[in-house]
Design a protein around this motif. Structure first.
Motif, mmCIF file in Angstrom:
data_model
loop_
_atom_site.group_PDB
_atom_site.id
_atom_site.type_symbol
_atom_site.label_atom_id
_atom_site.label_comp_id
_atom_site.label_asym_id
_atom_site.label_seq_id
_atom_site.Cartn_x
_atom_site.Cartn_y
_atom_site.Cartn_z
ATOM 1 N N UNK A 238 2.423 -30.394 2.889
ATOM 2 C CA UNK A 238 2.127 -29.509 1.640
ATOM 3 C C UNK A 238 0.855 -28.807 1.389
ATOM 4 N N UNK A 239 -0.155 -29.610 2.248
ATOM 5 C CA UNK A 239 -1.634 -28.834 2.001
ATOM 6 C C UNK A 239 -1.600 -27.721 2.840
ATOM 7 N N UNK A 240 -1.018 -27.882 4.224
ATOM 8 C CA UNK A 240 -0.819 -26.385 4.975
ATOM 9 C C UNK A 240 -0.230 -25.469 4.470
ATOM 10 N N UNK A 241 0.919 -25.661 4.003
ATOM 11 C CA UNK A 241 1.904 -24.919 3.323
ATOM 12 C C UNK A 241 1.294 -24.192 2.058
ATOM 13 N N UNK A 242 0.326 -24.777 1.502
ATOM 14 C CA UNK A 242 -0.265 -24.420 0.233
ATOM 15 C C UNK A 242 -1.291 -23.378 0.592
ATOM 16 N N UNK A 243 -1.956 -22.937 1.599
ATOM 17 C CA UNK A 243 -2.764 -21.871 1.995
ATOM 18 C C UNK A 243 -2.038 -21.192 3.455
ATOM 19 N N UNK A 244 -1.530 -21.433 4.034
ATOM 20 C CA UNK A 244 -1.363 -20.868 5.297
ATOM 21 C C UNK A 244 -0.559 -19.495 4.949
ATOM 22 N N UNK A 245 -0.065 -19.278 3.850
ATOM 23 C CA UNK A 245 0.657 -17.948 3.678
ATOM 24 C C UNK A 245 -0.296 -16.972 3.384
ATOM 25 N N UNK A 246 -1.655 -17.300 2.803
ATOM 26 C CA UNK A 246 -2.639 -16.523 2.413
ATOM 27 C C UNK A 246 -3.321 -15.273 3.413
ATOM 28 N N UNK A 247 -3.657 -15.776 4.549
ATOM 29 C CA UNK A 247 -4.070 -14.644 5.598
ATOM 30 C C UNK A 247 -2.710 -13.941 5.894
ATOM 31 N N UNK A 248 -1.624 -14.325 6.093
ATOM 32 C CA UNK A 248 -0.643 -13.398 6.301
ATOM 33 C C UNK A 248 -0.275 -12.562 5.222
ATOM 34 N N UNK A 249 -0.179 -12.822 4.235
ATOM 35 C CA UNK A 249 -0.099 -12.244 2.779
ATOM 36 C C UNK A 249 -0.976 -11.177 2.896
ATOM 37 N N UNK A 250 -2.325 -11.256 2.899
ATOM 38 C CA UNK A 250 -3.329 -10.378 2.718
ATOM 39 C C UNK A 250 -3.337 -9.396 3.878
ATOM 40 N N UNK A 251 -3.130 -9.828 4.977
ATOM 41 C CA UNK A 251 -3.269 -9.103 6.297
ATOM 42 C C UNK A 251 -2.220 -7.972 6.372
ATOM 43 N N UNK A 252 -1.285 -7.860 5.692
ATOM 44 C CA UNK A 252 -0.335 -7.019 5.583
ATOM 45 C C UNK A 252 -0.609 -5.622 5.118
ATOM 46 N N UNK A 253 -1.317 -5.654 3.875
ATOM 47 C CA UNK A 253 -1.879 -4.255 3.228
ATOM 48 C C UNK A 253 -3.142 -4.057 3.645
ATOM 49 N N UNK A 254 -3.729 -5.008 4.441
ATOM 50 C CA UNK A 254 -5.219 -4.428 4.626
ATOM 51 C C UNK A 254 -5.200 -4.117 6.300
ATOM 52 N N UNK A 255 -5.232 -5.206 7.222
ATOM 53 C CA UNK A 255 -5.339 -5.000 8.607
ATOM 54 C C UNK A 255 -4.396 -4.141 9.083
ATOM 55 N N UNK A 256 -3.264 -4.440 8.700
ATOM 56 C CA UNK A 256 -1.905 -3.785 9.369
ATOM 57 C C UNK A 256 -1.963 -2.440 9.280
ATOM 58 N N UNK A 257 -2.302 -1.979 8.056
ATOM 59 C CA UNK A 257 -2.283 -0.519 7.553
ATOM 60 C C UNK A 257 -3.483 0.138 8.141
ATOM 61 N N UNK A 258 -4.590 -0.448 8.277
ATOM 62 C CA UNK A 258 -5.934 -0.247 8.995
ATOM 63 C C UNK A 258 -5.517 0.358 10.635
ATOM 64 N N UNK A 259 -4.903 -0.571 11.309
ATOM 65 C CA UNK A 259 -4.801 -0.315 12.874
ATOM 66 C C UNK A 259 -3.443 0.400 13.249
ATOM 67 N N UNK A 260 -2.542 0.635 11.990
ATOM 68 C CA UNK A 260 -1.259 1.283 12.340
ATOM 69 C C UNK A 260 -1.538 2.858 12.699
ATOM 70 N N UNK A 261 -0.838 3.230 13.749
ATOM 71 C CA UNK A 261 0.173 2.652 14.488
ATOM 72 C C UNK A 261 -0.051 2.372 16.024
ATOM 73 N N UNK A 262 -1.610 2.702 16.486
ATOM 74 C CA UNK A 262 -1.850 2.591 17.663
ATOM 75 C C UNK A 262 -2.858 1.308 18.172
ATOM 76 N N UNK A 263 -3.123 0.526 17.022
ATOM 77 C CA UNK A 263 -3.781 -0.611 17.106
ATOM 78 C C UNK A 263 -5.197 -0.392 17.158
ATOM 79 N N UNK A 264 -5.621 0.780 16.661
ATOM 80 C CA UNK A 264 -7.145 1.114 16.625
ATOM 81 C C UNK A 264 -7.390 1.708 15.180
ATOM 82 N N UNK A 265 -8.532 1.396 14.838
ATOM 83 C CA UNK A 265 -8.986 2.103 13.423
ATOM 84 C C UNK A 265 -9.263 3.666 13.741
ATOM 85 N N UNK A 266 -9.071 4.189 12.393
ATOM 86 C CA UNK A 266 -8.936 5.628 12.699
ATOM 87 C C UNK A 266 -10.397 6.015 13.341
#
Length: 654
Positions: free
Chosen positions: A106-134
């Motif tokens: 329960x403890x792991x489940x309580x916070x494990x979603x946070x980095x995956x949740x926040x990485x999508x609208x931030x890091x994912x969009x920053x490096x899409x589509x070639x894996x590098x920053x603009x």
């Protein structure tokens, strides 16, 4: 791409899928224990995100192991899959019979979603589509995103698990593991959330910057992801603010981005992964169908036949679902490649359209590209691209086009062809070959028309020269002499008589000139003597210093008038060149008629230095031959004489 990476990716995908399905499998038991539903406790969001990001990410990694975008998508999916599985395991243990490590789950489940949740609208969009920053200037934005993710993750990890305010989630008096931890100060918590929010807005802006700088092909890939990114950010923000429908909005928020990536991959060849994407799409579609069927079975049959029986019913439905989903996915990725009759029907419709051959080829290339989901289709004829749809990029393969046993062109497609694709194109090639052959005939007709117009203009110019510079001044001079003779009749009859005699001679000369012009337009010997007799008569005109020998078969008759006139004119020009320029003493004319009329004029003159200078005479002979779709060749050399070789087709000549 190696077999090992494909096997590892497949194994990881199956494991991820099993984690999500396992979490759903205990949902009926959790409902029996009175635990809040999967949607209300936001585990539906994690299940959807796990499949939406994990399966495509693992697919990308199996094809391009070095892809940073694929790694991030796989990490997001894995974190959410593990989190939802741990949540189901922990809830089952703390609300029912205790299970080993359920508090820590329960403890792991309580916070494990946070980095995956926040990485999508931030890091994912920053490096899409070639894996590098603009550009390097975006590094502070990436650092801001990482800072927000780290602070928010630590904040949730240091909170008691019971801080999640969802009724019916924990049993009364439950405190969980690490209940005495000190949470982050509110200021630091707000700062972490602000960092993540600002980074998300700037990440969307980075996509807009990429879109503005990209070429047209890259823009088509980015426009879908940019729109999906805006939708995801809006849905996540609305889920935090709204009180009604928030769980559903948050649960569906992960869907737009992976869907947009799939469209960019399939429709616009992002990462060039379309060859195997159909199976991934089929697997993903089956996953969604299975989850929906399972949920429906639980709601409708769970209380009647039990959870195990309802799960068995769903399992029996997997195979037909997979077959249907695979067929739909193949159609989405490969178009009508599995239904060649549909493509043949469309090409047949194009062939029956009354269009110019050039436009028809363009329409057929576009139809082929759209029907078979190929981003580039071109038709090449004689080394020149005569029709094109799309733009070349990556691999380009070719298929030869044959018509009536003759190669007429090449079909080129921007695709790595499968064996079944080659078989399909082999079926479609004859239909394209008909259009290419029609295009060639149209081009030949246009060239013949242009040559005809040029020859007609040349004849007009020559007649204008003959009449203006030759016959015109002569007639004007005759008129002046006639006026003078009229004045001399009364004053000097003897001189007038002498002048009239001179005028009679000049008039006869002018008549001969007119006859020569008429003779040149339509030689009388051709009508009176035929081609063989006309050439013999023509040769007599050079008697004295040039001996002309004519070798003509006795049965040479019935030739088209256009062929006879062209052969006569070419021979006359060749004899003139032999007499005036080559200083020849003997010239031989040889005619043979089979499918073509073969004309050879050979002299023993001085020849022409190499390369031969093509003056008006040679150009005129070549043009007369080409007007009838014939050939003209000149064999010459210093001191070796000159041979004119002409072939004029007899079939279809007018």
């Amino acid at each position: 791409m190696t077999r090992t990476s494909i096997r590892l990716g497949t194994a990881a995908g199956i494991l991820l899928f099993c984690l999500v399905v396992g979490a759903l499998a205990v949902e009926p038991e959790l409902r029996r224990l009175g635990v809040t539903g999967i949607v209300e406790r936001f585990d539906a969001f994690r299940a959807v995100a796990a499949l939406a990001f994990g399966l495509p990410g693992l697919f990308v990694l199996s094809q391009v192991p070095s892809s940073r975008v694929g790694r991030l998508m796989a990490a997001v999916g894995a974190a959410q899959a593990v989190g939802v599985a741990l949540s189901a395991y922990g809830l089952l243990g703390i609300n029912g019979r205790p299970l080993p490590g359920d508090d820590w789950a329960m403890w792991l489940s309580n916070w494990l979603w946070v980095p995956a949740y926040l990485a999508v609208p931030t890091l994912f969009l920053l490096i899409f589509p070639d894996g590098r920053l603009p550009s390097p200037r975006w590094r502070p934005v990436a650092a801001l995103a990482v800072t927000g993710i780290v602070i928010s993750t630590l904040d949730w990890a240091l909170r008691p698990v019971t801080v999640v305010d969802v009724a019916g989630l924990y049993p009364a008096g439950y405190a969980g593991a690490l209940a005495d931890l000190t949470p982050f100060p509110p200021v630091l918590r707000i700062a972490g959330g602000a960092c993540a929010a600002v980074a998300a807005v700037l990440a969307v802006a980075s996509l807009a910057v990429r879109y503005r700088r990209a070429q047209e092909s890259s823009r088509r890939q980015l426009q879908w992801v940019l729109a999906a990114a805006l939708a995801t950010v809006v849905m996540l923000g609305a889920g935090q603010v709204l009180s009604v429908g928030a769980p559903l909005l948050v649960a569906l928020a992960p869907v737009p981005l992976p869907a947009a990536v799939a469209v960019a991959v399939v429709a616009h060849r992002l990462w060039d992964l379309d060859l195997l994407l159909s199976r991934a799409l089929a697997f993903g579609a089956v996953s969604a169908l299975l989850l929906g069927a399972y949920a429906l079975a639980v709601l409708t049959l769970g209380r009647v036949v039990g959870a195990a029986a309802s799960a068995a019913l769903v399992a029996f439905a997997v195979h037909p679902l997979y077959a249907h989903a695979r067929a739909r996915a193949n159609q989405f990725v490969y178009g009508d490649r599995d239904d060649p009759r549909q493509t043949l029907r469309r090409l047949g419709t194009r062939l029956s359209d009354a269009e110019l051959p050039g436009r028809l080829l363009d329409r057929m290339a576009a139809e082929l590209g759209r029907s078979l989901r190929m981003h580039y289709v071109a038709v090449e004829e004689s080394g020149t691209v005569v029709a094109q749809w799309g733009r070349p990029g990556g691999d380009v393969e070719s298929v030869e086009l044959h018509h009536a046993g003759e190669r007429v062109g090449t079909l080129m497609v921007g695709e790595r062809l499968r064996p079944k694709d080659r078989a399909l194109l082999a079926e479609l090639a004859p239909h394209l070959a008909v259009a290419v052959h029609a295009h060639r005939l149209d081009a030949d007709l246009e060239r013949s028309h242009q040559r005809l117009l040029a020859a007609r203009q040349e004849e007009r110019d020559r007649l204008l020269y003959e009449l203006h510079d030759g016959l015109g001044p002569t007639l004007a001079a005759l008129a002046l002499h006639i006026d003078r003779g009229r004045r001399l009749v009364d004053t000097d009859p003897d001189q007038a008589k002498e002048l009239l005699g001179d005028l009679a001679g000049r008039t006869r000369t002018t008549v001969d000139t007119v006859r020569a012009i008429v003779h040149d337009l339509a030689p009388p010997p051709l009508d009176d003597l035929g081609l063989a007799g006309a050439l013999t008569e023509l040769g007599k005109g050079f008697a004295g210093h040039l001996t002309v020998e004519v070798d003509v078969p006795p049965d040479l008759s019935g030739l088209p008038a256009s062929v006879e006139l062209a052969a006569y004119r070419i021979t006359a020009e060749a004899l003139t060149n032999a007499a005036r320029h080559a200083h020849a003493s003997v010239c031989t004319i040889r005619l043979r008629a089979h499918h073509d009329l073969e004309l050879t004029v050979h002299d023993d003159g001085t020849g022409v230095a190499s390369p031969a200078r093509h003056g008006f005479g040679l150009t005129s002979m070549r043009r007369r031959a080409e007007e009838l779709n014939g050939t003209f060749d000149l064999a010459t050399g210093p001191g070796a004489g000159t041979s004119v070789l002409v072939r004029l087709p007899l079939n279809g000549a007018r």
